[in-house]
Structure formats: C-alpha cells, structure tokens
Design a protein around this motif. Sequence first.
Motif, PDB file in Angstrom:
ATOM      1  N   VAL A 234       0.864  -1.177   0.000  1.00 55.27           N
ATOM      2  CA  VAL A 234       0.000   0.000   0.000  1.00 55.27           C
ATOM      3  C   VAL A 234       0.902   1.229   0.000  1.00 55.27           C
ATOM      4  O   VAL A 234       1.841   1.324   0.782  1.00 55.27           O
ATOM      5  CB  VAL A 234      -0.926   0.012   1.238  1.00 55.27           C
ATOM      6  CG1 VAL A 234      -1.715   1.318   1.311  1.00 55.27           C
ATOM      7  CG2 VAL A 234      -1.868  -1.183   1.204  1.00 55.27           C
ATOM      8  N   ARG A 235       0.620   2.155  -0.903  1.00 54.54           N
ATOM      9  CA  ARG A 235       1.391   3.401  -0.997  1.00 54.54           C
ATOM     10  C   ARG A 235       0.660   4.553  -0.314  1.00 54.54           C
ATOM     11  O   ARG A 235       1.274   5.409   0.299  1.00 54.54           O
ATOM     12  CB  ARG A 235       1.655   3.750  -2.457  1.00 54.54           C
ATOM     13  CG  ARG A 235       2.391   2.670  -3.242  1.00 54.54           C
ATOM     14  CD  ARG A 235       3.888   2.702  -2.929  1.00 54.54           C
ATOM     15  NE  ARG A 235       4.594   1.534  -3.414  1.00 54.54           N
ATOM     16  CZ  ARG A 235       4.918   1.292  -4.682  1.00 54.54           C
ATOM     17  NH1 ARG A 235       4.582   2.138  -5.623  1.00 54.54           N
ATOM     18  NH2 ARG A 235       5.556   0.199  -5.004  1.00 54.54           N
ATOM     19  N   SER A 236      -0.659   4.583  -0.466  1.00 52.50           N
ATOM     20  CA  SER A 236      -1.460   5.605   0.213  1.00 52.50           C
ATOM     21  C   SER A 236      -2.879   5.082   0.366  1.00 52.50           C
ATOM     22  O   SER A 236      -3.348   4.272  -0.428  1.00 52.50           O
ATOM     23  CB  SER A 236      -1.451   6.926  -0.565  1.00 52.50           C
ATOM     24  OG  SER A 236      -1.987   6.750  -1.853  1.00 52.50           O
ATOM     25  N   ASP A 237      -3.536   5.555   1.413  1.00 54.73           N
ATOM     26  CA  ASP A 237      -4.929   5.185   1.659  1.00 54.73           C
ATOM     27  C   ASP A 237      -5.546   6.319   2.465  1.00 54.73           C
ATOM     28  O   ASP A 237      -5.391   6.378   3.693  1.00 54.73           O
ATOM     29  CB  ASP A 237      -5.016   3.857   2.413  1.00 54.73           C
ATOM     30  CG  ASP A 237      -6.430   3.299   2.451  1.00 54.73           C
ATOM     31  OD1 ASP A 237      -7.377   4.026   2.053  1.00 54.73           O
ATOM     32  OD2 ASP A 237      -6.591   2.143   2.883  1.00 54.73           O
ATOM     33  N   ALA A 238      -6.187   7.236   1.772  1.00 47.38           N
ATOM     34  CA  ALA A 238      -6.761   8.414   2.416  1.00 47.38           C
ATOM     35  C   ALA A 238      -8.093   8.749   1.764  1.00 47.38           C
ATOM     36  O   ALA A 238      -8.293   8.486   0.581  1.00 47.38           O
ATOM     37  CB  ALA A 238      -5.809   9.595   2.287  1.00 47.38           C
TER      38      ALA A 238
END
Length: 138
Positions: free
Chosen positions: A30-34
């Motif tokens: 996962v690189r980003s989760d927003a």
Amino acid sequence: MIKKLSHVNVFVEDQDRAKAFYTEKLGFEVRSDATMDGFRWLTVGPKDQPDLNILLARPQPPMFSEEDAQALLRLVAKGVMGAGVIETDDIRTAYEELKGKGVTFLQEPAERPYGIEALFRDDSGNWFSLNQHKRYGS
C-alpha cells in the motif's frame, strides 16, 4: 517536458476487497490510503517499483455520473477491461504461487513470440497479462 508516468488507474468494485487482493495475493504494498471529500485515494504498487502507483478506484460521483459509474462497473465485472502487463522472471513459479493463493487464471503459461504469458483476473474482473519476456541474445 514529460518526465515519467507515476500513477495508473484500475477500476474496482470494492476497494477493501481490491486492497486485500493486490497486497495479499499479488504481494504489492500500500502506498497511500486516504479519504478526501468523500473520495478514497487508495494506491498500491510492486515493492521493487516504488515510482509506480496503481490507483484502485471505485467509479463514483463526482468522478462519474451514477449512471456512468454503474455502466463502468458492469464492464469491469464482465471482464472486458484489460488492466496491464505484470512482469516476472519465472512465470511458471509465479503462476503456481498465484494459483495457490486463489488467483483466477484465464490462460496457463503459454509460449508467445515475446516470451511466456499467462492471463489472470483480479477480484473485480480486470484481466492482466503475466509475462516472462524472452531473453534475446542469450
């Protein structure tokens, strides 16, 4: 001048399910989760390719009208969306490992002019080509 491609988009039915598929089955990170303004920005990518981000996006307003989002989701689920090519150095081992993790393959590894290819689907229906490129001159 264009420098590089940093993000690509893959439409998915369910982002939590897709996150699990891409991390647990394919081994991506996962690189980003927003969440921003009601839109979830969820990116993953291969651990050895930190400059490529795959946005796992659910089609929805405001990006699409509700009607267009539903039409796109039907196409994804139908399996008509090709999402890309994933490379490996040992396709037969990768095929067996992925199959063992429950990945659905449409085609077993087969010889092609450019190398060896197998086709699989993600958890939403997108299809990918798994490739081991032919080594020329060796």
